[in-house]
Design a protein around this motif. Structure first.
Motif, PDB file in Angstrom:
ATOM      1  N   PHE A  52     -35.542 -43.589 -61.584  1.00 57.16           N
ATOM      2  CA  PHE A  52     -36.105 -44.123 -62.821  1.00 57.16           C
ATOM      3  C   PHE A  52     -37.588 -43.766 -62.941  1.00 57.16           C
ATOM      4  N   CYS A  56     -39.400 -41.501 -65.797  1.00 55.03           N
ATOM      5  CA  CYS A  56     -40.509 -42.046 -66.601  1.00 55.03           C
ATOM      6  C   CYS A  56     -41.759 -41.189 -66.438  1.00 55.03           C
ATOM      7  N   PHE A 115     -38.612 -44.068 -70.558  1.00 48.22           N
ATOM      8  CA  PHE A 115     -37.410 -43.571 -69.887  1.00 48.22           C
ATOM      9  C   PHE A 115     -36.639 -42.637 -70.814  1.00 48.22           C
TER      10      PHE A 115
END
Length: 135
Positions: A52, A56, A115
């Motif tokens: 993640f 990002c 994201f």
């Protein structure tokens, strides 16, 4: 068309470690996402948190980092400090796992957008250069 990366239920989580962490609601160790001066508490297993944060980071000039301890100075946003008391947090699907940002609505939205932007950027970077030829 709705985005498949943000879910509202735990049924999409196939990663046992993520399920356990999300169900604990932060009773287990909480991690913190650091991204361009923003510090957001997040729940998820180490593998999906790292994935993640790297996605990002594609939407940022700086790298996104995950801390597995409370950052020095704590959280600067007063609403994010109160967020663990709020019952509603988005579940963001990351492959077969998920992360949950435990933040105020404004910072939740910003993280979800980062994201999604990172996913689009990664898709463009990994797309076949032949398909992008000039018309």
């Amino acid at each position: 068309m709705s985005s498949p990366d943000v879910q509202q239920t735990e049924s999409a989580i196939r990663c046992d470690a993520c399920q356990s962490t999300v169900r604990s609601g932060g009773q287990q160790a909480m991690s913190f996402l650091l991204l361009e001066g923003l510090t957001v508490p997040v729940l998820g297993c180490d593998d999906h948190l790292e994935r993640f944060s790297s996605i990002c980071g594609l939407s940022s000039e700086d790298a996104a980092d995950i801390l597995h301890h409370r950052p020095a100075g704590g959280l600067s946003c007063p609403s994010c400090r109160l967020a663990p008391n709020n019952a509603s947090h988005p579940l963001i699907q990351v492959r077969d796992g998920a992360i949950v940002p435990i933040a105020c609505p404004e910072h939740q939205s910003e993280i979800v957008q980062r994201f999604r932007t990172g996913l689009r950027t990664r898709q463009r970077l990994m797309s076949d250069p032949v398909s992008r030829s000039n018309p």
